[in-house]
Design an enzyme around this catalytic site. Structure first.
Site, PDB file in Angstrom:
ATOM      1  N   HIS A 175       7.044  18.609  60.203  1.00 37.09           N
ATOM      2  CA  HIS A 175       8.461  18.251  60.084  1.00 37.09           C
ATOM      3  C   HIS A 175       9.284  18.762  61.279  1.00 37.09           C
ATOM      4  O   HIS A 175       9.745  17.983  62.107  1.00 37.09           O
ATOM      5  CB  HIS A 175       9.062  18.841  58.794  1.00 37.09           C
ATOM      6  CG  HIS A 175       8.352  18.485  57.547  1.00 37.09           C
ATOM      7  ND1 HIS A 175       8.356  17.224  57.001  1.00 37.09           N
ATOM      8  CD2 HIS A 175       7.590  19.251  56.715  1.00 37.09           C
ATOM      9  CE1 HIS A 175       7.652  17.225  55.876  1.00 37.09           C
ATOM     10  NE2 HIS A 175       7.175  18.434  55.680  1.00 37.09           N
TER      11      HIS A 175
HETATM   12  O1  RIB Z   1      11.295  19.412  53.656  1.00 34.09           O
HETATM   13  C1  RIB Z   1      10.719  19.986  54.810  1.00 34.09           C
HETATM   14  C2  RIB Z   1      11.609  21.041  55.378  1.00 34.09           C
HETATM   15  O2  RIB Z   1      11.765  22.090  54.408  1.00 34.09           O
HETATM   16  C3  RIB Z   1      11.000  21.710  56.628  1.00 34.09           C
HETATM   17  O3  RIB Z   1      12.026  22.133  57.477  1.00 34.09           O
HETATM   18  C4  RIB Z   1      10.291  22.899  56.039  1.00 34.09           C
HETATM   19  O4  RIB Z   1      10.155  23.962  56.974  1.00 34.09           O
HETATM   20  C5  RIB Z   1      11.239  23.313  54.933  1.00 34.09           C
HETATM   21  O5  RIB Z   1      12.301  24.084  55.497  1.00 34.09           O
END
Ligand code: RIB
Ligand code: CA
Length: 311
Positions: free
Chosen positions: A241
């Site tokens: 992500h």
């Molecule tokens: O949903 C994914 C996000 O939530 C990413 O930034 C992960 O690190 C958590 O913070």
């Protein structure tokens, strides 16, 4: 001259890789790292940011801790994904470097006052509490932010913490609403694009061949991180992500986006934290974000390997 950035983060496995990329990249000037409660409580996200700084022998970038809870709600964490420490998997010694005494949102405000307007980009990788506090406390100083590039939200892809909501937004929907209504330029990386950037087996194993301690840490971070998501989504590997926010700054042409309206649900029980996207422009609401929805995954993965290999 280098792009000035402040990284607001809740490390977290994918945050940790994003931090490594930013610290190692020669094109970015990281003015500071601010931590927020999210994946794990603030104490741990701060320790984890310091651990990554130590791992990279960082001497000049400081860590500032911020909000220990969302603006209006109790904290929800994600130990099920990131483990008890928030960085389970690799052995990382207790940090030697110390966090700065200043609070995160004060550091962001001071940085905005110090530098020319529209020269600082905020990279937000966790719940948006610290950013919302800057906007609420000093709205005219917040206007000096060049752009907020954030990982958060989701639309066609559905949610990862509820059927419709993505974790960062769900943890603090009120802060997300403040940020998306601030008129500060926003580029958002929702699950729609981050679920296309999967760390496949070959990518994960490539870090075992590195001849540096960083490779071993990245390998075991990704091994641990694939545990939960692969089982849940039957993916080829864990979605990276947060690193997309940093790679976008280095190569925006790897991504495809669309300017559109994003509203945040803050009251419904059923859809709390949902990013409601007006994809077909059926309303005349403001187009307040560049919604990234497609990516050249191969190029992103090879750039991540390239940057981490020259540690
Ligand atoms: O949903 C994914 C996000 O939530 C990413 O930034 C992960 O690190 C958590 O913070
Ligand atoms: Ca994160």
């Amino acid at each position: 001259n280098k792009k000035k950035i402040i990284i607001d983060t809740d490390p977290g496995h994918d945050d940790a890789i994003a931090l490594m990329l930013a610290i190692l990249s020669k094109e970015l000037k990281v003015l500071g790292i601010t931590t927020v409660a999210g994946n794990v409580p603030l104490e741990l996200t701060t320790i984890n940011a310091l651990k990554i700084c130590d791992l990279l022998h960082n001497k000049e970038i400081e860590v500032f801790s911020g909000a220990e809870k969302p603006l209006k709600r109790k904290l929800i964490t994600a130990e099920h994904v990131h483990g008890k420490t928030g960085l389970d998997g690799p052995y990382l010694p207790e940090p030697i470097s110390k966090k700065n005494r200043d609070n995160a949102h004060d550091f962001i405000i001071n940085s905005l006052e110090k530098f020319d307007s529209k020269t600082i980009t905020i990279c937000a990788l966790g719940p948006l509490t610290n950013i919302a506090k800057v906007i609420v406390e000093k709205p005219h100083i917040a206007k000096k932010i060049k752009e907020i590039i954030l990982m958060g939200g989701s639309f066609f892809e559905g949610g990862n913490i509820t059927p419709v909501s993505e974790f960062n937004i769900f943890v603090d929907p009120e802060s997300a609403k403040i940020v998306f209504n601030s008129e500060i330029p926003i580029t958002m990386f929702p699950l729609d694009v981050t679920h296309k950037v999967l760390a496949n087996k070959e990518f994960i194993n490539s870090f075992k061949k590195f001849k540096n301690p960083l490779g071993d840490v990245v390998f075991s971070l990704l091994e641990f991180f694939s545990r939960y998501d692969v089982k849940k989504y039957k993916f080829l590997g864990p979605p990276l992500h947060d690193p997309n926010v940093i790679i976008y700054l280095l190569n925006p042409n790897f991504y495809v986006g669309k300017k559109l309206n994003v509203e945040i649900e803050t009251s419904s029980e059923l859809t709390l934290g949902m990013t409601v996207i007006d994809w077909w422009q059926v309303t005349n609401r403001k187009k307040n974000a560049n919604f990234i929805y497609d990516v050249d995954t191969k190029s992103v993965l090879s750039l991540i390997q390239k940057i981490l290999s020259n540690f």
